[in-house]
Design a protein around this motif. Structure first.
Motif, PDB file in Angstrom:
ATOM      1  N   HIS A 109      29.709  82.869   3.241  1.00  0.00           N
ATOM      2  CA  HIS A 109      29.817  81.430   3.485  1.00  0.00           C
ATOM      3  C   HIS A 109      28.645  81.024   4.354  1.00  0.00           C
ATOM      4  O   HIS A 109      28.431  81.584   5.425  1.00  0.00           O
ATOM      5  CB  HIS A 109      31.139  81.104   4.179  1.00  0.00           C
ATOM      6  CG  HIS A 109      31.317  79.636   4.435  1.00  0.00           C
ATOM      7  ND1 HIS A 109      30.799  79.008   5.543  1.00  0.00           N
ATOM      8  CD2 HIS A 109      31.941  78.678   3.713  1.00  0.00           C
ATOM      9  CE1 HIS A 109      31.101  77.711   5.495  1.00  0.00           C
ATOM     10  NE2 HIS A 109      31.790  77.497   4.393  1.00  0.00           N
ATOM     11  N   LEU A 113      27.505  77.409   4.808  1.00  0.00           N
ATOM     12  CA  LEU A 113      27.293  75.969   4.965  1.00  0.00           C
ATOM     13  C   LEU A 113      26.078  75.576   4.110  1.00  0.00           C
ATOM     14  O   LEU A 113      26.051  75.889   2.937  1.00  0.00           O
ATOM     15  CB  LEU A 113      27.104  75.618   6.442  1.00  0.00           C
ATOM     16  CG  LEU A 113      28.353  75.802   7.323  1.00  0.00           C
ATOM     17  CD1 LEU A 113      28.015  75.637   8.796  1.00  0.00           C
ATOM     18  CD2 LEU A 113      29.455  74.822   6.920  1.00  0.00           C
ATOM     19  N   THR A 146      32.389  71.436   4.059  1.00  0.00           N
ATOM     20  CA  THR A 146      32.358  72.808   4.561  1.00  0.00           C
ATOM     21  C   THR A 146      31.953  73.803   3.488  1.00  0.00           C
ATOM     22  O   THR A 146      31.300  74.800   3.767  1.00  0.00           O
ATOM     23  CB  THR A 146      33.755  73.178   5.113  1.00  0.00           C
ATOM     24  OG1 THR A 146      34.141  72.204   6.084  1.00  0.00           O
ATOM     25  CG2 THR A 146      33.738  74.547   5.763  1.00  0.00           C
TER      26      THR A 146
END
Length: 430
Positions: A80, A82, A302
């Motif tokens: 992950h 962003l 997100t």
């Protein structure tokens, strides 16, 4: 039904929301998938002519994408990020530029939106309003653009709109799609006349939004001339042109973008579904550079940019779109599909074909009949769905990589299901 299946069905009925849909008619508990085949908990095999509603254009678990993803995860690659710079994102953007944009002479910024198509649509209409300073957006009859409130306002389907729980889905004017008013009505002439009349009551539009092939709307395929006409009208009236290529893109219509043969130049193009290549959530908005006037984080999320999806999408670009061989294979399969569907349509009085490329189907004239045929096909081992204003179209969305042998097997099942249902109807009528 086995004990395990009964227990699984029980937990779904007890805990899963009433919003669930596909599983109501296809009750198997699926456990594995390869290529164009699904397998359930009891080992039963199904041919997949749905492909995640065109989210699996390259089939289930493509081995090259799977290997790249497993290597990325095993090497502690970013999961992950962003909108940080990552090696995976950089590699995807480079592959997309080299395999898709550059060969087509296209210059677009790539905006990573939230991970679903509806978010890409929301971003597009927000940006169109920001660029033009106008509110009204022109959408089309039978269009489907997503389930969030802005995208839903563009959507024509009454049952989907009803899910909003409010009568206020505003700032959208719905115009007739090509052919929706009959062959004798020139919808381009009508649309231009309405927008040119200062007393029509239609506010000057920020944008036009359309699907080159209306997936949920019944496989209504816009002609090149109509798409060119909409572009001309948009330019005349100072509006942006947004093409929703979420379901019809990524090769489904025969070329990577489904509007390529029309040679139009959209201001924005929405991408999702098969963009990741692997069925992972991933959506993006392609924006002409002059319209990319966002301020930092003005439209964020997100999960904007799925790093695992970057990995598999990069493989999809390099494997399938680095030359024209895949496109040629799609064209050959489209001919096979048209021939097979014509034969099956001959089993139903008044049935006709719709769509193009590997996004075709049979309009059987009745939602009940289409549903019955699809239900019988499922019983025989074929997963396929309906679409259209009244669910009257049996829609083929098998992976583009489906082998000729599996295509034929699926067509045989669909023909058998159609024959079974129509014969039952004839017997009941006698």
């Amino acid at each position: 039904m086995t004990k395990d299946m009964a227990q699984n069905t029980s937990i779904y009925n007890r805990r899963e929301s009433e919003a669930r849909s596909y599983c109501r008619n296809m009750k198997a508990t699926f456990t594995q998938a390869r290529g164009s085949e699904l397998f359930d908990v009891d080992g039963n095999r199904y041919i997949d002519f749905l492909a995640g509603c065109s989210s699996l254009n390259y089939g289930h678990n493509d081995p090259d994408m799977k290997a790249a993803l497993m290597d990325h995860i095993a090497g502690d690659g970013i999961a992950h990020g962003l909108d940080f710079h990552t090696d995976a994102k950089g590699a995807f953007l480079k592959a997309f530029e080299e395999s898709i944009l550059a060969p087509r002479g296209m210059d677009y910024k790539v905006m990573m939106t939230g991970p679903t198509g509806t978010n890409a649509v929301e971003a597009a209409i927000k940006l169109a309003r920001k660029v033009t300073g106008r509110r009204n957006v022109i959408a089309f009859t039978n269009g489907f653009h997503g389930m969030t409130m802005g995208a839903l306002a563009l959507t024509g389907n009454a049952s989907k709109r009803g899910g909003a729980g409010t009568g206020s889905l505003s700032d959208v004017t719905h115009m007739p799609f090509e052919g929706s008013l009959g062959e004798d009505i020139d919808t381009l002439e009508l649309i231009d006349a309405m927008l040119s009349n200062p007393s029509s009551g239609i506010d000057a539009p920020a944008a036009f939004v359309f699907e080159p092939i209306q997936g949920e709307g019944g496989l209504n395929a816009a002609s090149d001339a109509w798409m060119q006409g909409i572009e001309k009208i948009a330019r005349k009236h100072g509006a942006l042109l947004i093409v929703d290529d979420i379901q019809s893109g990524c090769g489904r219509a025969g070329t990577y973008f489904s509007f390529e043969s029309a040679k139009i130049e959209p201001d924005m193009i929405t991408q999702a579904k098969s963009l990741s290549g692997f069925g992972l959530p991933f959506a993006a908005l392609l924006i002409k550079p002059e319209h990319d006037i966002w301020k930092p984080a003005e439209h964020n999320g997100t999960f904007r940019g799925n790093t695992h999806a970057f990995v598999t999408a990069r493989v999809a670009m390099e494997k399938f779109w680095s030359d024209d061989q895949f496109e040629k294979a799609i064209a050959g399969k489209a001919v096979v599909l048209t021939t097979a569907l014509n034969d099956i349509a001959g089993l139903v009085e008044g049935a006709s074909l719709k769509g193009r490329g590997l996004m075709q189907g049979i309009d059987v004239g009745s939602g009940d009949l289409a549903a019955a045929i699809c239900a019988r096909a499922y019983d025989l081992g074929l997963v396929i769905e309906t679409s259209g204003a009244n669910d009257e179209v049996i829609k083929y969305l098998a992976p583009l990589t489906t082998s000729p042998e599996i295509m034929r097997e699926g067509f045989d099942i669909l023909a058998q299901a159609t024959s079974d249902v129509t014969n039952e109807m004839k017997m009941a009528a006698e």
